[in-house]
Design a protein around this motif. Structure first.
Motif: not given
Length: 849
Positions: A296-297, A299-300, A303, A485-487, A489, A492-493
């Motif tokens: 996941w990390f 991927y973030l 991107h 991680a939340i930041y 995400q 990226m959104g």
């Protein structure tokens, strides 16, 4: 004797006949029905058997039905024999059961050596060891008991078939005798095979069942012995074990620490190996979680770097994930890893904690000063010494002086590091200092206990203090990595490649999300602190007993556990509702230009749904009877009738607002003489932010009962109206031309286009009315300002006069000379007025009037 499995045999017959080559007029019957049918075919009733009338039996019996019954029995016995012939998979138990028996015997043998001083920590480890061994044995026993029950049920069905009189039937008809005899021999052969298979299978099952029962009994006895020793040592924990530090030594110095370490390594190796093998799926699950977070990390990061124009600014706000994605994934999973296990041994907890400290050491290198990092390494070495000492299976009084020295060193280092932390620039330094002060207090108590001869207590306190301090730092990094991680995400959104969260919004996101993870980290820290202090079980048992104790008020019974469960679930519902609202509002800000894609006031429905679900779940979990809830609702209805009408009115109004959606979050409204932007539609009231920065809390009932103007209900367009006056005598075509040129600009809509009207011939000017539209209400004030400034500028260039009214006053008489002046109070005042806008005018105040 077990009951006959009628439905089971019926299902077997139906399946077999549906796949076979035989077609019968009716479905297969259960075994009892077949048996009764067999008796009827034989003509055997109670009376006929007693009478011994064999001729009647032969006459009443239907030959075709007898053959069909025989075929059904043959197929039934075929399935029964397959069930009995099915081998039991004993590969795993054959390999692991001897290991379990050997491990238990070895550990028990070491425990029973009276010349060895077993400490409390080791007894806790043995208790956990016996717990998970008991669970393994019970699982195997359940599997074998289930298989044994299946074998017995199949044999019961076979025994019922053997009771049928059809097996002893004889026929005299030579035409059907060979076929019947062949079927009868086949059935008898299958029955004998089933008997043999049952005996063999039962012997195999009984053997393993007996071994498992014996091992389970031995483990339970061992567990009781361990618990008894634990209770004795806990009661003696505050007793004096050895001499005061200033007195002569009262313990023998025959032990060698190397032998103690060697014995401890062997026992802990046995415990760890057995536990890991027994819980291998959990280990795979933990490793899978680490891999999932790592991917996941990656991927973030991939991107954001490839798609975001301002990726450097985004990544500069993070300190851990971009530099070490794998270690960041580990620091998220490791604090939670031991909770996936059931009763993990101390050695496993220590190994996981060592990994967490190793990962933390690498990650904090970039966020702390060099001197603080050096202090960290010193604490890390002390922590390793304490954790190794914590794994000893014997009490080694020889290390008393080492532990006392470490306590003083820890207190000195903690005192020195506090001043460094104050100037380090770390976040939440106040809490860090409070944690270090708590560490100093516990280490001080450890030193005092050591001096006073309470060695075991001193060791427990020292281990707990050091372990809790190091774990707190690891949990601090755990929270920071989750926030990063939340930041990432959220960034990226965002769909736009040039859009990123502003600094203040970034701080707001951190503050909104931080509390819940800080609470989680604090709960983990408290759990391990109480566990290291060996008071967790004591607290858990006493708190559980207090919460579960039944209490009475009148005829009603309750316990504090149910009340606590109810409150906690409602509280969690409130937190979930709060965060759902926050992220929904954040989504609405992205969709500000499209009202239909925003959630708006529907957020209220989400909050109500969460609260309602939480309330129902809380009632169910707390075990509150529904009749009690009905009583409360009845009392509430009475309260509504007397004094809660306004509150209920506002609540219902809020629900209506959520469904009808006349007002949404972000709408510009005017109501009750107040105007502003809707910031929140709550359950009882809504929040409106005024243009001057004030926040108006308006009850929802007022929003529905008063006249409401919503400027953004259908769209965000706004019409602007201006009244401009020019002097009489100005060229109207020239004036209108100026107006049209000014209104021909990009931000003014072409459809509907701007309009210019000659509005009125006023007292001082010719008034024109200008109407034009802008696409966004947020810019209408700026656009009005630009248009008026441009008109004023162009009027000056075109020499178009904007009139203003003025007054000329005629003086009745001039004032006399200074010497002949009367007293000032007798002279009437002279006034001169001047107003903006309009044409020149004169007031006739001559003496003739």
């Amino acid at each position: 004797m077990r009951p006959l499995p009628l439905c089971y045999i019926k299902f077997i017959f139906i399946c077999l006949f549906s796949l076979g080559n035989f077609q019968y007029s009716s479905a297969f019957q259960s075994t009892s029905e077949i048996l009764s049918m067999g008796d009827s075919l034989l003509g055997l009733t109670k009376d006929t058997v007693n009478a011994g009338n064999q001729d009647t039996v032969k006459q009443d019996r239907n030959i075709n039905t007898v053959i069909q019954t025989m075929e059904q029995y043959i197929m039934a016995t075929n399935h029964i024999n397959k069930v009995l012939d099915r081998q039991v998979d004993t590969t795993q138990i054959s390999e692991q059961l001897p290991q379990v028996e050997m491990s238990i015997e070895e550990v028990r043998g070491r425990l029973e050596r009276r010349n060895r001083d077993i400490n409390l920590r080791y007894l806790n480890a043995l208790n956990n060891f016996t717990d998970y061994q008991t669970r393994r044995i019970e699982k195997w026993k359940v599997d074998f008991d289930s298989r044994s029950a299946e074998v017995l049920n199949a044999f019961d069905s076979l025994r019922e078939i053997k009771k049928d009189k059809i097996l002893s039937l004889t026929l005299e008809d030579p035409t059907i005798l060979p076929a019947f005899q062949s079927q009868l021999k086949e059935l008898q052969t299958r029955i004998r095979t089933g008997d043999s298979l049952f005996v063999a299978r039962q012997l195999n099952l009984v053997n393993y069942q007996s071994r498992l029962s014996n091992v389970l009994i031995a483990v339970n006895d061992f567990k009781e012995e361990i618990r008894e020793r634990e209770r004795k040592m806990e009661r003696a924990l505050f007793n004096k074990e050895i001499n005061f530090i200033w007195d002569k030594s009262t313990y023998s110095r025959t032990k060698e620490l190397l032998k103690v370490v060697s014995h401890s390594v062997n026992i802990n190796r046995i415990i760890l190996k057995g536990y890991v093998e027994a819980t291998r799926p959990v280990l795979i699950w933990v490793l899978g979680l680490i891999l999932a977070f790592f991917l996941w990390f990656r991927y973030l990061l991939r991107h954001i770097k490839s798609e975001k124009e301002f990726s450097d600014i985004i990544l500069q706000r993070t300190r851990f994930i971009p530099n070490n994605p794998l270690l960041s994934a580990m620091v998220i999973v490791l604090p939670l890893a031991t909770f996936f296990y059931r009763s993990p041994p101390v050695v496993l907890v220590v190994v996981v904690l060592w990994l967490l400290m190793l990962v933390t050491t690498v990650l904090i290198r970039s966020i702390v000063k060099k001197k603080i990092y050096l202090f960290w390494w010193v604490f890390l070495v002390i922590f390793v010494i304490y954790s190794i000492s914590n794994l000893y299976i014997e009490t080694a009084y020889e290390e008393r002086w080492v532990l006392l020295f470490l306590s003083f060193v820890c207190i000195g280092l903690a005192y020195s590091i506090i001043s460094e932390i104050k100037d380090s620039g770390l976040n939440h330094t106040r809490y860090v200092i409070l944690l270090i002060q708590l560490f100093m207090i516990i280490q001080g108590l450890s030193a005092v206990a050591n001096v006073l001869g309470r060695y075991s207590l001193a060791k427990i306190l020292g281990v707990a203090a050091t372990t809790s301090l190091m774990q707190a730092v690891g949990l601090y990094v755990f929270v920071l990595v989750i926030l990063e991680a939340i930041y990432l995400q959220i960034e990226m959104g965002k769909k736009s490649t040039t859009e990123y969260t502003a600094y203040f919004d970034f701080q707001d996101i951190q503050s909104k999300v931080r509390n819940i993870f800080v609470f989680l980290a604090a709960a983990i820290w408290l759990y391990y602190l109480t566990t290291n202090l060996t008071i967790y079980d004591y607290l858990f048992e006493n708190i559980s007993a207090f919460l579960s104790k039944e209490r009475k008020i009148g005829q009603s019974t309750f316990n504090f556990g149910s009340i606590s469960t109810f409150i906690i679930i409602i509280w969690i519902s409130g937190i979930i509702s709060k965060y759902i609202s926050y992220f929904a509002e954040a989504k609405d800000q992205k969709m500000a230009a499209n009202r239909k894609q925003r959630l708006g006031s529907s957020i209220l429905l989400i909050k109500l749904a969460v609260f309602t679900l939480g309330f129902l779940l809380a009632i169910t979990a707390a075990g509150i009877p529904l009749d009690n809830v009905a009583i409360v609702l009845g009392a509430l209805s009475v309260g509504i009738g007397f004094g809660l009408q306004t509150i209920i009115n506002n609540l219902v109004s809020g629900i209506i607002l959520a469904f009808e959606r006349p007002v949404q979050i972000g709408d510009v409204i005017e109501v009750g003489g107040q105007s502003g932007v809707v910031k929140e539609v709550g359950i009882r009231a809504s929040k409106i932010q005024g243009w001057d920065g004030s926040e108006l809390i308006m009850p929802n009932g007022d929003l529905l009962s008063q006249q409401l103007i919503n400027w953004t209900l259908s769209n965000k367009r706004r019409r602007i109206e201006l009244f401009i006056g020019v002097a009489y005598g100005s060229d109207s075509d020239k004036v209108e031309g100026v107006f049209k040129k000014v209104l021909d600009r990009e931000d003014i809509l072409k459809v509907p286009g701007p309009s210019v009207f000659l509005q009125n011939f006023a007292e001082s000017a010719v008034e024109y009315r200008l109407l034009f539209w802008v696409n966004d209400i947020d810019i209408w004030v700026d656009m009005r300002n630009e248009v008026m400034k441009d008109i004023y500028k162009r009027f000056g260039e075109e020499n178009i006069e904007i009139p203003f009214p003025q007054r000329d006053l005629y003086i009745k008489s001039m004032p006399e000379s200074k010497s002949a002046q009367p007293d000032k109070k007798d002279i009437p005042p002279v006034e001169k007025e001047q107003e903006k806008g309009g044409r020149d005018s004169k007031d006739d105040t001559s003496p003739e009037n």
